[in-house]
Design an enzyme around this catalytic site. Structure first.
Site, mmCIF file in Angstrom:
data_model
loop_
_atom_site.group_PDB
_atom_site.id
_atom_site.type_symbol
_atom_site.label_atom_id
_atom_site.label_comp_id
_atom_site.label_asym_id
_atom_site.label_seq_id
_atom_site.Cartn_x
_atom_site.Cartn_y
_atom_site.Cartn_z
ATOM 1 N NE ARG A 138 -9.075 -26.981 17.702
ATOM 2 C CZ ARG A 138 -9.967 -26.442 18.510
ATOM 3 N NH1 ARG A 138 -11.166 -26.153 18.070
ATOM 4 N NH2 ARG A 138 -9.671 -26.197 19.772
ATOM 5 C CD GLU A 155 -8.212 -23.859 16.454
ATOM 6 O OE1 GLU A 155 -7.347 -24.176 17.284
ATOM 7 O OE2 GLU A 155 -9.384 -23.617 16.767
ATOM 8 C CB THR A 157 -12.633 -13.915 21.576
ATOM 9 O OG1 THR A 157 -12.437 -12.736 22.347
ATOM 10 C CG2 THR A 157 -11.496 -14.889 21.826
ATOM 11 C CD GLN A 213 -18.015 -19.065 23.665
ATOM 12 O OE1 GLN A 213 -18.832 -19.964 23.513
ATOM 13 N NE2 GLN A 213 -17.622 -18.283 22.663
ATOM 14 C CG ASP A 253 -9.321 -22.703 23.341
ATOM 15 O OD1 ASP A 253 -8.365 -21.931 23.529
ATOM 16 O OD2 ASP A 253 -10.415 -22.319 22.881
ATOM 17 C CB SER A 264 -13.783 -28.227 27.300
ATOM 18 O OG SER A 264 -14.325 -27.617 26.171
ATOM 19 C CB VAL A 265 -9.590 -28.344 23.193
ATOM 20 C CG1 VAL A 265 -8.518 -28.346 24.262
ATOM 21 C CG2 VAL A 265 -9.791 -29.737 22.630
ATOM 22 C CE LYS A 291 -18.933 -37.502 -18.815
ATOM 23 N NZ LYS A 291 -18.596 -38.580 -19.731
#
Ligand code: NAD
Length: 349
Positions: A45, A56, A84, A140, A228, A293-294, A330
């Site tokens: 990324r 990102e 976050t 999370q 990450d 994990s990222v 067009k």
């Protein structure tokens, strides 16, 4: 037209499908995509860093569909009453480039990150791993806990967070799932002791060591979720050196994952190869395995594909005019021609 799935629409979709079924469907879609890993054009990324955070862009495509996600990571946001991690993304047809879906991805990212954790845990942890320790109970947290319970067979989770209110919030929310035993720990060491699976899911933009070598027991499987970003880690380097490490997309994880602490030569293994049955996961019951994990664009591709399918099947989401609808492609000027603009103004009035 482009289908628009905002947060309210996503909530409706999840409530119609069921939280656990939504998670399971997301994991199945992701497994399917991991198995055809080689059909994707992949890229680490593109990150724009500031001192306190990162923004990102995550693009990926196969022969048929192109996807991207916009996502940030600002650990200080919580102190300002802002999330976050926030995200949105799109899915387009490769043959025309037409975007078919524009979707919220903040809630969806929590589902997809948890689904990836569950898939990795299922592939790498010892069979019958019933006890987990989890450090970090933020946004999370519930998604991670539920995925371990519903998709990876975990029956008890011991959680720790430096913020008591975050732990209590997790406990309150998880009370809706009485088949999972949740225990609040007094320290990271207490959360982790005797666990088969350990998940670190904290947010702090520094070289943190949430997990230290004396906390790790033979045979544990570790999911490192919060390390990450360059300069943002959670796991002591000696744990990494002793473990068999699995990654999503090596070129990206070398920059962003906890393995940024290791030499570029240190061996890592592709998670997708284990999922596709090309490589074994752990060697034996004593080995420590680690999923660094990222978050990779393929997982967001799966998430967007899954959300689009559900939104279409359930007839959810608004059809929006994101791209001009032209009789003559067009004649784009028609959209802003003074006569046309005046007519639109009258229609609106
Ligand atoms: P959040 O800010 O909502 O929660 C983070 C929690 O970590 C907070 O409750 C905080 O009190 C706790 N914490 C911070 N330092 C700690 C410490 N030393 N010990 C114990 N707890 C500590 O963030 P979130 O949205 O839950 O995200 C958690 C992490 O996961 C972030 O670092 C984020 O960047 C990362 N993330 C990774 C992926 C991925 O695909 N790997 C996806 C989404 C988020």
């Amino acid at each position: 037209m482009t289908r628009f799935v905002d947060v309210a629409t996503l909530r409706r979709i999840v409530s119609r499908v069921g939280v656990e079924e939504f998670l399971a469907g997301m994991a199945n879609t992701m497994r399917e995509d991991f198995r055809r890993w080689e059909s994707f054009e992949k890229l680490a990324r593109v990150a724009s860093h500031s001192e306190i955070g990162v923004i990102e862009l995550m693009p990926i495509s196969d022969q048929d569909r192109y996807a991207f996600k916009y996502v940030n990571g600002h650990p200080v946001n919580a102190t300002k009453g802002v999330s976050t991690v926030m995200a949105f993304g799109a899915l387009a047809n490769v043959d025309t480039g037409f975007p078919t879906l524009l979707s919220e991805l903040t809630v969806t990212t929590a589902f997809r990150t948890a689904a990836a954790t569950a898939i990795a845990t299922e592939a790498l942890a010892r069979p019958r791993s019933g006890i987990a320790g989890m450090i970090g109970c933020g946004a999370q947290g519930e998604f991670q806990a539920l995925a371990l319970h519903r998709l990876a067979g975990v029956e008890e989770i011991r959680v720790f967070d430096i913020d008591n209110a975050a732990m209590e919030k997790l406990q309150r929310n998880m009370a809706a799932y009485p088949s999972l035993t949740l225990r609040l720990a007094k320290s990271p060491a207490q959360a982790v002791r005797g666990a088969d699976i350990v998940t670190t899911c904290t947010a702090d933009k520094r070289w943190a060591t949430i997990l230290t070598p004396e906390m790790v027991e033979p045979g544990m499987h570790i999911n490192g979720i919060g390390g990450d970003c360059p300069g943002k880690t959670e796991i002591h380097a000696d744990i990494l050196r002793a473990a068999k490490i699995f990654v999503e997309f090596e070129p990206q994880t070398r920059i962003e994952g906890d393995i940024q602490q290791l030499s570029d030569k240190h061996p890592v293994h592709d998670l997708w190869r284990v999922i596709a049955g090309h490589e074994r996961g752990r060697e034996d019951d004593q080995q420590v395995t680690l999923f660094d994990s990222v978050g990779f664009a393929l997982e967001d591709y799966s998430a967007l594909r899954y959300v689009e399918r559900l939104a279409t099947d359930l007839n959810e989401g608004e059809e929006i005019g994101l791209i001009p609808d032209l009789d003559n492609p067009k004649d784009l000027f028609q959209q802003v021609h003074p006569g046309e603009v005046a007519r639109c103004g009258k229609d609106a009035a």
